[in-house]
Design a protein around this motif. Sequence first.
Motif, PDB file in Angstrom:
ATOM      1  N   UNK A   1       8.590  -2.210  -3.604  1.00 37.51           N
ATOM      2  CA  UNK A   1       8.272  -0.997  -4.334  1.00 37.51           C
ATOM      3  C   UNK A   1       7.824   0.090  -3.361  1.00 37.51           C
ATOM      4  N   UNK A   2       8.225   1.306  -3.625  1.00 36.55           N
ATOM      5  CA  UNK A   2       7.851   2.447  -2.783  1.00 36.55           C
ATOM      6  C   UNK A   2       7.998   3.731  -3.584  1.00 36.55           C
ATOM      7  N   UNK A  15       2.491  11.321 -19.187  1.00 36.47           N
ATOM      8  CA  UNK A  15       2.506  10.927 -17.786  1.00 36.47           C
ATOM      9  C   UNK A  15       3.638   9.919 -17.597  1.00 36.47           C
ATOM     10  N   UNK A  16       4.610  10.245 -16.755  1.00 43.53           N
ATOM     11  CA  UNK A  16       5.767   9.395 -16.501  1.00 43.53           C
ATOM     12  C   UNK A  16       5.675   8.833 -15.094  1.00 43.53           C
ATOM     13  N   UNK A  17       5.727   7.459 -14.988  1.00 37.82           N
ATOM     14  CA  UNK A  17       5.629   6.801 -13.689  1.00 37.82           C
ATOM     15  C   UNK A  17       7.030   6.488 -13.178  1.00 37.82           C
ATOM     16  N   UNK A  18       7.325   6.903 -11.959  1.00 44.27           N
ATOM     17  CA  UNK A  18       8.619   6.636 -11.326  1.00 44.27           C
ATOM     18  C   UNK A  18       8.368   5.927 -10.006  1.00 44.27           C
ATOM     19  N   UNK A  19       9.319   4.961  -9.642  1.00 48.95           N
ATOM     20  CA  UNK A  19       9.143   4.179  -8.416  1.00 48.95           C
ATOM     21  C   UNK A  19      10.495   3.713  -7.898  1.00 48.95           C
ATOM     22  N   UNK A  20      10.616   3.489  -6.594  1.00 45.05           N
ATOM     23  CA  UNK A  20      11.796   2.903  -5.973  1.00 45.05           C
ATOM     24  C   UNK A  20      11.503   1.435  -5.695  1.00 45.05           C
ATOM     25  N   UNK A  21      12.480   0.567  -6.029  1.00 44.47           N
ATOM     26  CA  UNK A  21      12.297  -0.860  -5.861  1.00 44.47           C
ATOM     27  C   UNK A  21      13.040  -1.610  -6.960  1.00 44.47           C
ATOM     28  N   UNK A  36       6.811  -5.619  -8.395  1.00 45.47           N
ATOM     29  CA  UNK A  36       7.917  -6.556  -8.620  1.00 45.47           C
ATOM     30  C   UNK A  36       7.546  -7.874  -7.955  1.00 45.47           C
ATOM     31  N   UNK A  37       8.537  -8.784  -7.827  1.00 35.41           N
ATOM     32  CA  UNK A  37       8.237 -10.135  -7.366  1.00 35.41           C
ATOM     33  C   UNK A  37       7.762 -10.191  -5.922  1.00 35.41           C
ATOM     34  N   UNK A  38       8.076  -9.146  -5.142  1.00 33.89           N
ATOM     35  CA  UNK A  38       7.757  -9.233  -3.721  1.00 33.89           C
ATOM     36  C   UNK A  38       6.766  -8.186  -3.248  1.00 33.89           C
ATOM     37  N   UNK A  39       6.379  -7.199  -4.112  1.00 36.91           N
ATOM     38  CA  UNK A  39       5.480  -6.145  -3.630  1.00 36.91           C
ATOM     39  C   UNK A  39       4.886  -5.381  -4.815  1.00 36.91           C
ATOM     40  N   UNK A  40       3.885  -4.538  -4.489  1.00 35.77           N
ATOM     41  CA  UNK A  40       3.304  -3.614  -5.471  1.00 35.77           C
ATOM     42  C   UNK A  40       2.891  -2.344  -4.744  1.00 35.77           C
ATOM     43  N   UNK A  41       2.860  -1.254  -5.473  1.00 39.54           N
ATOM     44  CA  UNK A  41       2.542   0.032  -4.868  1.00 39.54           C
ATOM     45  C   UNK A  41       1.848   0.916  -5.916  1.00 39.54           C
ATOM     46  N   UNK A  42       0.855   1.743  -5.461  1.00 36.82           N
ATOM     47  CA  UNK A  42       0.125   2.641  -6.350  1.00 36.82           C
ATOM     48  C   UNK A  42       0.581   4.075  -6.146  1.00 36.82           C
TER      49      UNK A  42
END
Length: 629
Positions: free
Chosen positions: A124-125, A147-153, A201-207
Amino acid sequence: MAILVSLLVLLFASLELTSTLIAHENIIDSAPGTAVYFLVEHTGSGISSIIWKFNTSTVIVEALGGSTIYYGAYKDRAKLFTNNATLRLDRVTHEDSGVYEVQVTDDNGSASSAKITLQIYTQMSNVTVVISPVSDGLVEDEDNVTLKCEAQGTSPTFSWSHAGKPLAENPRFILSTDHSSLVIKPVKRSDSNSFICKATNAVSSEHSTPVKLHIYYGPDSPHTNVSTAMCDSNYPGDYCVKEGAEVTLLCQAQCFPDCNYTWWHNGKPDSSKPVHLIQNAYFNNTGNYTCLVKNAYAKKWNYSNISIFIYRPPLGQIACNAEVREDQVNLSCIWAGGIPQTTIELKVGSTSLNGLNEQYYTIAKTDSNLPIDLQCIGQYAMSTQTCRLTLDKPKLSAPTGNKITAGLNADVRLLLLQMKRARRFSATELLPTTFTWSKADTPTIVSGNKFSITSNNTFSQLIIMRFQKADEGTYTCLARNSIGQKAFQFEVYSGNGAVNVGLIAGATVGTSAGVTIFLVAAFYIRKKKRESLNDDALKLNQSHKSQSEDVPPDACRDVKILDGSTSEDGAQVVYAQVKILKKKEKTAVDPADPYAKVDKSTKHRNTGVPDVVYSQVKISKKAENEGNN
């Protein structure tokens, strides 16, 4: 029995010949660029061949007869462990996601297989929160926001936190199915704290970075504070301010952004600040004050009302007055000069009159009406005062004797004095008393070589200097006021017998409530042969300074030894001591001293004047014997 044993042996032999292949993980999650181990465990006899395939058709590696062959692009990325059939795949990419299958044949020709699924996730990034609608600020209780959350991953899941804590359940917070969107409906000022989105996700997290909402709120109902006392319920206004004083009006309201304040006085703007200072308050400052608070961003306003009353206290103290004219007495209660006007109640007996500033009442001056008891009660905005006046002609109240024996050559002092009793109301002396001294052979005694008279409106004293037998007789003091008069008498004689401690007489004089005239007579009446004065007499002179403050400055304060004043027989005069006891004070009497005497007169129950005690200087037995010769 032999047959059963043979069957069991064959059964165990068949179990040992069966081979199995077990995968440690059926699904493996990994990120691109990492190395992945496909761990399997083979049981049974030795392994004769191994083959790994990707998505059924693509052969990755094959081991047979002691040789291992890698195919295609796996030559540089794959590693087979032939001892247990485990496969390692290096530098995996998204294209490596799929199903991996291994087939193993043991030495007995028995085959077994296992399948493992590999899922390659992108970490996630770039987690961001997008606010809509775009606005500089949101109005409390009116606006909604998303508030809409968007992320790459790969395959993210979303969660929210608010003010550093997981988002609490709230009917105003509405989440989408995948929790990627948060709708706040409507916004509150508490929503001003930061919101954070977390993508996992299964391999990472990001704030995400914290997102702060700008909520416009207020003004709430203003709180006002005034730097003065609250008014009495009998007077207009919430707050009472003395004329000429300084008063501060403070207005505060919860508001964002900061609100604009305006103080209005009687419908007109008076100040544009939350703090309004009124210096040197005057009557035109009386009225209604409104604090108006506006929030220009939220387009809201609120207000608070107070009222202020400017007052002027009456002049001086409330006065009880009496004017005597022939056969009538004009009574008055006066406490004027205040704003608002003072309310006055005048009471005489059962009569009660009410008015403003002053009240008057006339009563006939007859003996049947005496004493006249006048009471005045005054009230204005911030205070209540009372005074009382009792008018009467002089009269005896507690006489206990009037015959005095004085020693020759003594200075005999006859004292008439007033003493005030403490009261809860003010007592104004309005009827001054005049004093006239006389004797049978002297109609009017005046100060001269023989007599010394000191008088004012409150006391009078007569000193007979160097008392002789020719001075014996009845001395009269006539106390006179505008209500009436009374004569007080002292019979003064000389003698060498037992000491007469003297007269203590009280007379209530109609000047003001709580004032009593006391007659004090025959001080210094014991003689002693010429010799050095003993220490007791000297101590007496010094201790006499601690008299009651109610005694006039020049009365009873100069008790002393008259050095060189002798009688015909050469005796020297020793004075006695006067002591006025304070409340609850007790007099200690030495029972062994035959010359110590205490007057038995008691406190008058109406005047409350302290007891007066005469104590005599102790004389040695030698001096006493000489005095009796």
